[in-house]
Design a protein around this motif. Structure first.
Motif, PDB file in Angstrom:
ATOM      1  N   VAL A  59       8.634   2.060  24.877  1.00 19.79           N
ATOM      2  CA  VAL A  59       9.459   1.240  23.994  1.00 19.79           C
ATOM      3  C   VAL A  59       8.729   1.124  22.667  1.00 19.79           C
ATOM      4  O   VAL A  59       7.658   0.514  22.580  1.00 19.79           O
ATOM      5  CB  VAL A  59       9.714  -0.148  24.608  1.00 19.79           C
ATOM      6  N   TYR A  60       9.280   1.757  21.641  1.00 15.65           N
ATOM      7  CA  TYR A  60       8.632   1.770  20.332  1.00 15.65           C
ATOM      8  C   TYR A  60       9.106   0.591  19.491  1.00 15.65           C
ATOM      9  O   TYR A  60      10.301   0.274  19.440  1.00 15.65           O
ATOM     10  CB  TYR A  60       8.956   3.075  19.605  1.00 15.65           C
ATOM     11  N   GLN A  61       8.152  -0.052  18.866  1.00 22.08           N
ATOM     12  CA  GLN A  61       8.440  -1.094  17.892  1.00 22.08           C
ATOM     13  C   GLN A  61       7.684  -0.773  16.620  1.00 22.08           C
ATOM     14  O   GLN A  61       6.521  -0.358  16.660  1.00 22.08           O
ATOM     15  CB  GLN A  61       8.024  -2.477  18.415  1.00 22.08           C
ATOM     16  N   THR A  62       8.329  -0.941  15.506  1.00 19.93           N
ATOM     17  CA  THR A  62       7.701  -0.637  14.213  1.00 19.93           C
ATOM     18  C   THR A  62       6.391  -1.406  14.058  1.00 19.93           C
ATOM     19  O   THR A  62       6.362  -2.620  14.261  1.00 19.93           O
ATOM     20  CB  THR A  62       8.649  -1.007  13.059  1.00 19.93           C
ATOM     21  N   PRO A  63       5.285  -0.702  13.759  1.00 21.94           N
ATOM     22  CA  PRO A  63       3.995  -1.393  13.598  1.00 21.94           C
ATOM     23  C   PRO A  63       4.059  -2.449  12.503  1.00 21.94           C
ATOM     24  O   PRO A  63       4.751  -2.287  11.482  1.00 21.94           O
ATOM     25  CB  PRO A  63       3.035  -0.261  13.210  1.00 21.94           C
ATOM     26  N   LYS A  64       3.317  -3.514  12.735  1.00 20.99           N
ATOM     27  CA  LYS A  64       3.200  -4.590  11.740  1.00 20.99           C
ATOM     28  C   LYS A  64       1.721  -4.853  11.505  1.00 20.99           C
ATOM     29  O   LYS A  64       0.941  -4.939  12.455  1.00 20.99           O
ATOM     30  CB  LYS A  64       3.897  -5.865  12.220  1.00 20.99           C
ATOM     31  N   PRO A  65       1.315  -4.962  10.246  1.00 19.43           N
ATOM     32  CA  PRO A  65      -0.113  -5.188   9.960  1.00 19.43           C
ATOM     33  C   PRO A  65      -0.576  -6.539  10.488  1.00 19.43           C
ATOM     34  O   PRO A  65       0.174  -7.526  10.474  1.00 19.43           O
ATOM     35  CB  PRO A  65      -0.184  -5.112   8.436  1.00 19.43           C
ATOM     36  N   THR A  66      -1.821  -6.570  10.950  1.00 22.87           N
ATOM     37  CA  THR A  66      -2.377  -7.789  11.529  1.00 22.87           C
ATOM     38  C   THR A  66      -3.358  -8.486  10.594  1.00 22.87           C
ATOM     39  O   THR A  66      -4.047  -9.417  11.010  1.00 22.87           O
ATOM     40  CB  THR A  66      -3.087  -7.456  12.853  1.00 22.87           C
ATOM     41  N   GLY A  67      -3.463  -8.042   9.363  1.00 16.87           N
ATOM     42  CA  GLY A  67      -4.386  -8.645   8.408  1.00 16.87           C
ATOM     43  C   GLY A  67      -3.970  -8.302   6.997  1.00 16.87           C
ATOM     44  O   GLY A  67      -2.852  -7.826   6.734  1.00 16.87           O
ATOM     45  N   TYR A  70      -2.998  -3.614   1.409  1.00 17.49           N
ATOM     46  CA  TYR A  70      -2.607  -3.315   0.039  1.00 17.49           C
ATOM     47  C   TYR A  70      -1.353  -2.443   0.005  1.00 17.49           C
ATOM     48  O   TYR A  70      -0.671  -2.384  -1.014  1.00 17.49           O
ATOM     49  CB  TYR A  70      -3.759  -2.614  -0.689  1.00 17.49           C
ATOM     50  N   PHE A  71      -1.089  -1.788   1.157  1.00 16.86           N
ATOM     51  CA  PHE A  71       0.109  -0.947   1.232  1.00 16.86           C
ATOM     52  C   PHE A  71       0.338  -0.568   2.687  1.00 16.86           C
ATOM     53  O   PHE A  71      -0.614  -0.270   3.422  1.00 16.86           O
ATOM     54  CB  PHE A  71      -0.065   0.329   0.404  1.00 16.86           C
ATOM     55  N   THR A  72       1.597  -0.580   3.120  1.00 15.97           N
ATOM     56  CA  THR A  72       1.987  -0.025   4.414  1.00 15.97           C
ATOM     57  C   THR A  72       3.343   0.634   4.267  1.00 15.97           C
ATOM     58  O   THR A  72       4.147   0.239   3.425  1.00 15.97           O
ATOM     59  CB  THR A  72       2.083  -1.105   5.514  1.00 15.97           C
ATOM     60  N   HIS A 127       7.598  22.891  -5.365  1.00 20.59           N
ATOM     61  CA  HIS A 127       6.723  21.763  -5.656  1.00 20.59           C
ATOM     62  C   HIS A 127       7.413  20.474  -5.236  1.00 20.59           C
ATOM     63  O   HIS A 127       8.599  20.264  -5.498  1.00 20.59           O
ATOM     64  CB  HIS A 127       6.393  21.718  -7.148  1.00 20.59           C
ATOM     65  N   HIS A 128       6.640  19.631  -4.543  1.00 15.14           N
ATOM     66  CA  HIS A 128       7.139  18.337  -4.075  1.00 15.14           C
ATOM     67  C   HIS A 128       6.289  17.238  -4.700  1.00 15.14           C
ATOM     68  O   HIS A 128       5.060  17.374  -4.782  1.00 15.14           O
ATOM     69  CB  HIS A 128       7.024  18.217  -2.551  1.00 15.14           C
ATOM     70  N   ALA A 129       6.912  16.151  -5.118  1.00 13.58           N
ATOM     71  CA  ALA A 129       6.162  15.003  -5.648  1.00 13.58           C
ATOM     72  C   ALA A 129       6.966  13.730  -5.382  1.00 13.58           C
ATOM     73  O   ALA A 129       8.120  13.620  -5.790  1.00 13.58           O
ATOM     74  CB  ALA A 129       5.880  15.158  -7.132  1.00 13.58           C
ATOM     75  N   ILE A 130       6.338  12.790  -4.704  1.00 13.21           N
ATOM     76  CA  ILE A 130       6.954  11.496  -4.411  1.00 13.21           C
ATOM     77  C   ILE A 130       5.844  10.457  -4.402  1.00 13.21           C
ATOM     78  O   ILE A 130       4.710  10.761  -4.008  1.00 13.21           O
ATOM     79  CB  ILE A 130       7.716  11.538  -3.061  1.00 13.21           C
ATOM     80  N   SER A 131       6.128   9.238  -4.853  1.00 10.39           N
ATOM     81  CA  SER A 131       5.068   8.234  -4.977  1.00 10.39           C
ATOM     82  C   SER A 131       5.659   6.838  -4.842  1.00 10.39           C
ATOM     83  O   SER A 131       6.878   6.643  -4.903  1.00 10.39           O
ATOM     84  CB  SER A 131       4.336   8.379  -6.317  1.00 10.39           C
ATOM     85  N   ALA A 132       4.765   5.868  -4.652  1.00 12.27           N
ATOM     86  CA  ALA A 132       5.186   4.466  -4.528  1.00 12.27           C
ATOM     87  C   ALA A 132       4.060   3.566  -5.018  1.00 12.27           C
ATOM     88  O   ALA A 132       2.874   3.904  -4.890  1.00 12.27           O
ATOM     89  CB  ALA A 132       5.526   4.133  -3.067  1.00 12.27           C
ATOM     90  N   MET A 133       4.430   2.435  -5.580  1.00 15.24           N
ATOM     91  CA  MET A 133       3.439   1.464  -6.033  1.00 15.24           C
ATOM     92  C   MET A 133       2.869   0.720  -4.831  1.00 15.24           C
ATOM     93  O   MET A 133       3.559   0.491  -3.829  1.00 15.24           O
ATOM     94  CB  MET A 133       4.074   0.452  -6.996  1.00 15.24           C
ATOM     95  N   LEU A 134       1.588   0.358  -4.896  1.00 12.83           N
ATOM     96  CA  LEU A 134       0.983  -0.461  -3.850  1.00 12.83           C
ATOM     97  C   LEU A 134       1.544  -1.877  -3.903  1.00 12.83           C
ATOM     98  O   LEU A 134       2.028  -2.337  -4.946  1.00 12.83           O
ATOM     99  CB  LEU A 134      -0.534  -0.502  -4.012  1.00 12.83           C
ATOM    100  N   THR A 135       1.470  -2.554  -2.775  1.00 10.09           N
ATOM    101  CA  THR A 135       1.881  -3.962  -2.731  1.00 10.09           C
ATOM    102  C   THR A 135       1.037  -4.780  -3.685  1.00 10.09           C
ATOM    103  O   THR A 135       1.518  -5.666  -4.390  1.00 10.09           O
ATOM    104  CB  THR A 135       1.754  -4.514  -1.302  1.00 10.09           C
ATOM    105  N   LYS A 136      -0.275  -4.478  -3.701  1.00  5.28           N
ATOM    106  CA  LYS A 136      -1.175  -5.057  -4.694  1.00  5.28           C
ATOM    107  C   LYS A 136      -2.283  -4.063  -4.971  1.00  5.28           C
ATOM    108  O   LYS A 136      -2.641  -3.246  -4.121  1.00  5.28           O
ATOM    109  CB  LYS A 136      -1.739  -6.399  -4.235  1.00  5.28           C
ATOM    110  N   GLU A 137      -2.791  -4.095  -6.183  1.00  2.18           N
ATOM    111  CA  GLU A 137      -3.819  -3.141  -6.592  1.00  2.18           C
ATOM    112  C   GLU A 137      -5.077  -3.296  -5.751  1.00  2.18           C
ATOM    113  O   GLU A 137      -5.413  -4.391  -5.291  1.00  2.18           O
ATOM    114  CB  GLU A 137      -4.171  -3.356  -8.066  1.00  2.18           C
TER     115      GLU A 137
END
Length: 549
Positions: A59-67, A70-72, A127-137
């Protein structure tokens, strides 16, 4: 007894070979040993034991950070925040310069778990390019940087990468214009072309004197990385960078490389204090010859340089039966001129030559020539013997001067702040799968995240592994020498059965030993008398010893 020892030796040898084959196969499957996986490893073993009883259900559940993170990114829900590049790659042909490679969010092709999806590179030779901003620097101060993500080369990989870039923070950073020259702070991840398998860890270090940035590459891991690119399994890549300027690289939670930013980067972070003087030149009379011909040596009077190295062997005699008048090759008597042979165009037809059959039984054919032998008088061209050069000054090197570009950065960990993550890739293979990105500062947080994502993938893949027979065939494809062990393993039970079960041939000694020995009446009386005499002699000896006491 000797026969039993011989049989037991064969039995022990058989057990050892069978054990070695089994251990080798197990080692192939567990070559990622020492993996510090958490509770899910125990679950995997229990699942393997019950595999024949019932199919594995995860049974898979989407991982959730425990601490603190800066990005997930898990790609399981709405793919928010990711930006496709709209620019072109510089210094490239216009036909392929555009970043128009396609991305999709999909489940794995194999070992899927309902609800688990990842980002998939879909296009070939684009060529592939995709990016995202961090939650915090992430500011390089007093906390470690931990970067972790999953990669699966679902179709293997011919030439291409699956590395990520942590983009440097700046006021003009625009993700729609993310391309190969966008400033980054760290590049990390797998890359392969031909038979060159790499795990990149590159930093862009700022020169404190000039302000220019230079790439510094970590030394190559000593581990064979090939299997991670070809086994079509999901692998976990982790980089741990610490404030004490040390780093560790992990694959599937096993360390594959580690070192210091100050000592293990190429080129080094800090330049040398001294450099060779570019204006210094070697003097014309500088003598670098350690040995020279002896100027006082004289060629001996009896030294003949004209003698050849080989001469005819005058003692040689033509072998008896040598056929002087027979050629070594003769026209093939069975050959026929082709029907389409045109003598005007092709010339006069001649049968092809074959070895003369008469020469097969003779020591030789044709004109006999004496063989050559080494000339005992040959000395060759005379050369003066070499002696130590009294004027030898050693190998010349330019003098050292202070390096005008020298600086010392004692803490290269303090890099440019990171504010975004990007994938800027080219690949000749499609369907490269990425999943479960996390950037944090605590290893425990990254490990827990791995357990909830990659750990379950590993568990499902392990449950779906082929049986032992398939594994044996696969192992033999990679290591052909295993076929010999397989044959020995199959032959040993037959051989041991013959040794233990086949009736042994009785020897004459065995027959004589088992056959009762018949004795005549006279022989019985003689044997009895001899026994009585031995008893009397023994009794007299005992009485004599008593009297002496």
């Amino acid at each position: 007894v000797t026969r039993m020892h011989f049989q037991w030796d064969w039995l022990c040898l058989g057990v050892l070979i069978i054990s070695s084959v089994t251990a080798d196969i197990e080692n192939e499957d567990t070559s990622d040993a020492d993996v510090e996986v958490e509770d899910f490893d125990k679950q995997s073993q229990e699942a393997d034991a019950d595999r024949d009883k019932s199919p594995l259900e995860v049974v898979y559940q989407t991982p959730k950070p425990t601490g603190e993170v800066y990005f997930t990114e898990t790609f399981d829900g709405v793919m928010a925040g990711w930006v496709l590049s709209k620019t072109k790659k510089e210094d490239t042909d216009d036909n392929i310069a555009k970043y128009d490679g396609r991305w999709e969010v999909e489940e794995l092709k194999e070992n899927t778990m309902p609800g688990d999806r990842g980002l998939v590179l879909k296009s070939v030779a684009k060529h592939h390019a995709i990016s995202a901003m961090l939650t915090k620097e992430f500011i390089f101060d007093n906390k470690p940087l931990i970067v972790q993500y999953e990669v699966n080369f679902q179709e293997g990989i011919d030439c291409g990468g699956a590395y990520i870039k942590l983009l440097s923070s700046s006021d003009d950073l625009n993700l729609e214009y993310f391309f190969d020259k966008t400033p980054y702070t760290i590049m990390f991840g797998p890359d392969k072309c031909g038979e060159d398998y790499k795990l990149h860890f590159i930093i862009r270090h700022k020169n404190p004197k000039t302000g220019d940035y230079d790439e510094k590459h970590a030394k190559r891991p000593d581990v064979d990385l090939k299997k991670f690119y070809l086994d079509k399994k999901t692998h976990l890549y982790t980089l741990v960078l610490k404030p004490d300027d040390t780093f560790e690289m992990f694959i599937d939670q096993s360390v594959v490389g580690k070192g210091s930013l100050l000592e293990d980067m190429i080129p080094p972070v800090n330049p040398p204090k001294e450099i060779e003087d570019p204006s210094d030149k070697k003097p014309d009379d500088w003598d670098e010859r350690p040995k020279i011909p002896d100027p006082n040596a004289v060629k001996p009077d009896d030294w003949d340089e004209d003698e050849p190295s080989k001469i005819e062997d005058l003692d040689a005699v033509k072998p008896e039966g040598w056929l002087d008048d027979e050629p070594q090759y003769v026209p093939d008597p069975n050959a026929k001129k082709p029907k389409d042979w045109d003598e005007e165009m092709d010339g006069e037809w001649e049968a092809p030559q074959i070895p003369n059959p008469k020469c097969e039984t003779a020591p030789g054919c044709g004109y006999w020539v004496r063989p050559m032998k080494n000339n005992p008088k040959y000395k060759g061209k005379w050369k003066a013997p070499m002696i130590d050069n009294p004027n030898y000054q050693g190998i010349w090197s330019p003098r050292k001067i202070p390096n005008p570009d020298y600086f010392e950065d004692l803490h290269p960990f303090k890099m440019t702040t990171v504010s975004a993550i990007g994938l800027e890739l080219w690949s000749m293979t499609s369907d490269i799968y990425f999943d479960n990105f996390i950037i944090c500062s605590e290893k425990e947080v990254a490990d827990r995240w791995a357990a909830d994502g990659w750990g379950l993938k590993k568990l499902v893949a392990s449950a779906n592994e082929p049986g032992m027979f398939s594994q044996l065939l696969t192992a033999a494809e990679d290591h052909p020498w295993l076929w010999l062990l397989y044959i020995l393993t199959l032959a040993l039970p037959v051989g041991l059965g013959v040794l233990f079960c086949w009736p042994a041939k009785k020897t004459d000694e065995d027959i004589d030993f088992k056959k009762p020995k018949l004795m005549t009446k006279g022989e019985l009386k003689q044997e009895r008398d001899e026994l009585e005499d031995d008893e009397i002699e023994l009794e007299e000896k005992e009485n004599g010893d008593t009297a002496e006491d």
